[in-house]
Design a protein around this motif. Structure first.
Motif, short mmCIF file in Angstrom:
data_model
loop_
_atom_site.label_atom_id
_atom_site.label_comp_id
_atom_site.label_asym_id
_atom_site.label_seq_id
_atom_site.Cartn_x
_atom_site.Cartn_y
_atom_site.Cartn_z
N ALA A 1 15.25 16.43 75.54
CA ALA A 1 14.68 17.73 75.89
C ALA A 1 13.30 17.92 75.26
CB ALA A 1 15.62 18.85 75.45
N GLU A 2 13.15 17.46 74.04
CA GLU A 2 11.86 17.58 73.37
C GLU A 2 10.80 16.78 74.12
OE1 GLU A 2 9.21 19.04 70.54
OE2 GLU A 2 11.22 19.68 71.09
N LYS A 3 11.14 15.58 74.57
CA LYS A 3 10.19 14.78 75.34
C LYS A 3 9.81 15.47 76.64
CE LYS A 3 11.49 10.24 73.61
NZ LYS A 3 12.17 8.98 73.92
N MET A 4 10.78 16.18 77.24
CA MET A 4 10.53 16.88 78.50
C MET A 4 9.76 18.18 78.29
SD MET A 4 14.29 16.60 80.28
CE MET A 4 13.80 17.59 81.71
N GLY A 5 9.79 18.70 77.07
CA GLY A 5 9.21 20.02 76.81
C GLY A 5 10.03 21.12 77.45
N HIS A 6 11.33 20.88 77.56
CA HIS A 6 12.23 21.85 78.20
C HIS A 6 13.54 21.86 77.42
CE1 HIS A 6 13.52 24.47 81.36
NE2 HIS A 6 14.54 23.69 81.68
N HIS A 7 13.91 23.01 76.89
CA HIS A 7 15.00 23.07 75.93
C HIS A 7 16.15 23.93 76.45
CE1 HIS A 7 11.21 22.23 73.89
NE2 HIS A 7 11.93 21.31 73.29
N PRO A 8 17.38 23.48 76.20
CA PRO A 8 18.54 24.21 76.71
C PRO A 8 18.89 25.43 75.86
CG PRO A 8 19.29 22.33 75.46
CD PRO A 8 17.78 22.25 75.50
N GLU A 9 19.58 26.35 76.50
CA GLU A 9 20.31 27.39 75.77
C GLU A 9 21.70 26.82 75.61
OE1 GLU A 9 20.69 31.43 77.18
OE2 GLU A 9 18.70 31.27 78.08
N TRP A 10 22.18 26.73 74.39
CA TRP A 10 23.52 26.18 74.21
C TRP A 10 24.14 26.67 72.92
CZ3 TRP A 10 22.28 20.22 73.91
CH2 TRP A 10 21.37 19.98 72.89
N THR A 11 25.45 26.56 72.88
CA THR A 11 26.20 26.88 71.67
C THR A 11 27.21 25.77 71.46
OG1 THR A 11 27.84 28.19 72.87
CG2 THR A 11 25.97 29.38 71.93
N ASN A 12 27.60 25.61 70.21
CA ASN A 12 28.58 24.60 69.85
C ASN A 12 29.62 25.23 68.95
OD1 ASN A 12 28.75 22.32 67.24
ND2 ASN A 12 29.77 21.93 69.17
N VAL A 13 30.88 25.09 69.33
CA VAL A 13 32.00 25.49 68.49
C VAL A 13 32.95 24.30 68.47
CG1 VAL A 13 33.92 27.08 68.14
CG2 VAL A 13 31.75 27.93 69.07
N TRP A 14 33.04 23.66 67.33
CA TRP A 14 33.82 22.47 67.08
C TRP A 14 33.59 21.41 68.15
CZ3 TRP A 14 38.67 19.92 68.34
CH2 TRP A 14 38.98 18.93 67.42
N SER A 15 34.52 21.20 69.07
CA SER A 15 34.38 20.13 70.06
C SER A 15 33.78 20.60 71.38
CB SER A 15 35.75 19.49 70.33
OG SER A 15 36.60 20.43 70.96
N ARG A 16 33.40 21.85 71.47
CA ARG A 16 32.89 22.41 72.72
C ARG A 16 31.39 22.69 72.64
NH1 ARG A 16 36.80 24.08 76.18
NH2 ARG A 16 38.90 24.16 75.34
N VAL A 17 30.71 22.37 73.73
CA VAL A 17 29.28 22.69 73.88
C VAL A 17 29.15 23.47 75.18
CG1 VAL A 17 26.95 21.79 74.14
CG2 VAL A 17 28.57 20.61 72.63
N SER A 18 28.67 24.70 75.08
CA SER A 18 28.43 25.53 76.27
C SER A 18 26.94 25.52 76.55
CB SER A 18 28.89 26.97 76.02
OG SER A 18 30.27 26.99 75.73
N VAL A 19 26.58 25.21 77.79
CA VAL A 19 25.18 25.03 78.17
C VAL A 19 24.80 26.00 79.27
CG1 VAL A 19 23.47 23.39 79.06
CG2 VAL A 19 25.38 22.55 77.67
N ALA A 20 23.60 26.59 79.15
CA ALA A 20 22.98 27.39 80.22
C ALA A 20 21.55 26.90 80.35
CB ALA A 20 23.01 28.87 79.87
N LEU A 21 21.18 26.50 81.57
CA LEU A 21 19.83 25.99 81.81
C LEU A 21 19.10 26.90 82.79
CD1 LEU A 21 20.60 22.18 82.27
CD2 LEU A 21 19.82 23.37 80.20
N THR A 22 17.96 27.39 82.37
CA THR A 22 17.07 28.16 83.22
C THR A 22 15.66 28.03 82.65
OG1 THR A 22 16.70 30.31 84.27
CG2 THR A 22 17.40 30.36 81.98
N THR A 23 14.67 28.18 83.49
CA THR A 23 13.28 28.09 83.04
C THR A 23 12.76 29.51 82.91
OG1 THR A 23 13.08 25.99 84.24
CG2 THR A 23 11.03 27.04 83.51
N HIS A 24 12.81 30.03 81.70
CA HIS A 24 12.49 31.44 81.47
C HIS A 24 11.10 31.83 81.95
CE1 HIS A 24 16.18 32.21 79.30
NE2 HIS A 24 16.01 31.06 78.67
N ASP A 25 10.11 30.98 81.67
CA ASP A 25 8.75 31.36 82.07
C ASP A 25 8.52 31.28 83.57
OD1 ASP A 25 8.84 28.60 81.89
OD2 ASP A 25 6.88 28.39 80.97
N ALA A 26 9.44 30.67 84.31
CA ALA A 26 9.36 30.64 85.78
C ALA A 26 10.25 31.71 86.39
CB ALA A 26 9.75 29.27 86.32
#
Length: 110
Positions: free
Chosen positions: A63-88
């Motif tokens: 993501a850092e190489k892309m210059g585009h970062h996810p919204e995500w949370t982690n609780v133990w073995s779970r990762v919840s991801v939301a992807l959107t381009t806020h500035d667009a």
């Protein structure tokens, strides 16, 4: 002695938001992903916390190489991801590219 001042770099152009139809068409190639509340979303479950965190680390580097970062949370073995381009103001090609990276990392574990 410092050199002449550098011209300000032009920001990279951001892609335009995709239409709901384009998003629906593209989702067909990403099993497990949905489009809800204006974002691409996925809940990922790993064997344990170290595996989940290792996945997040691999994604963070990409993501850092892309210059585009996810919204995500982690609780133990779970990762919840939301992807959107806020500035667009919506989901763009960048979100699908990052979802594709995550999909490959989940499948390959590398």
């Amino acid at each position: 002695m410092p050199g002449p001042p550098r011209p300000a770099e032009e920001p990279m152009p951001r892609p335009a938001p995709l239409s709901p139809g384009e998003i629906a068409d593209r989702l067909a190639s990403l099993p497990g992903w949905t489009f809800t509340e204006g974002a691409l979303r996925r809940e990922l479950v790993f064997a344990d916390f170290p595996e989940a965190f290792a996945f997040m680390t691999r994604v963070a580097l990409a993501a850092e190489k892309m210059g585009h970062h996810p919204e995500w949370t982690n609780v133990w073995s779970r990762v919840s991801v939301a992807l959107t381009t806020h500035d667009a103001g919506g989901v763009t090609e960048l979100d699908f590219q990052l979802a594709g990276v995550m999909h490959r990392l989940m499948r390959n574990g590398d």
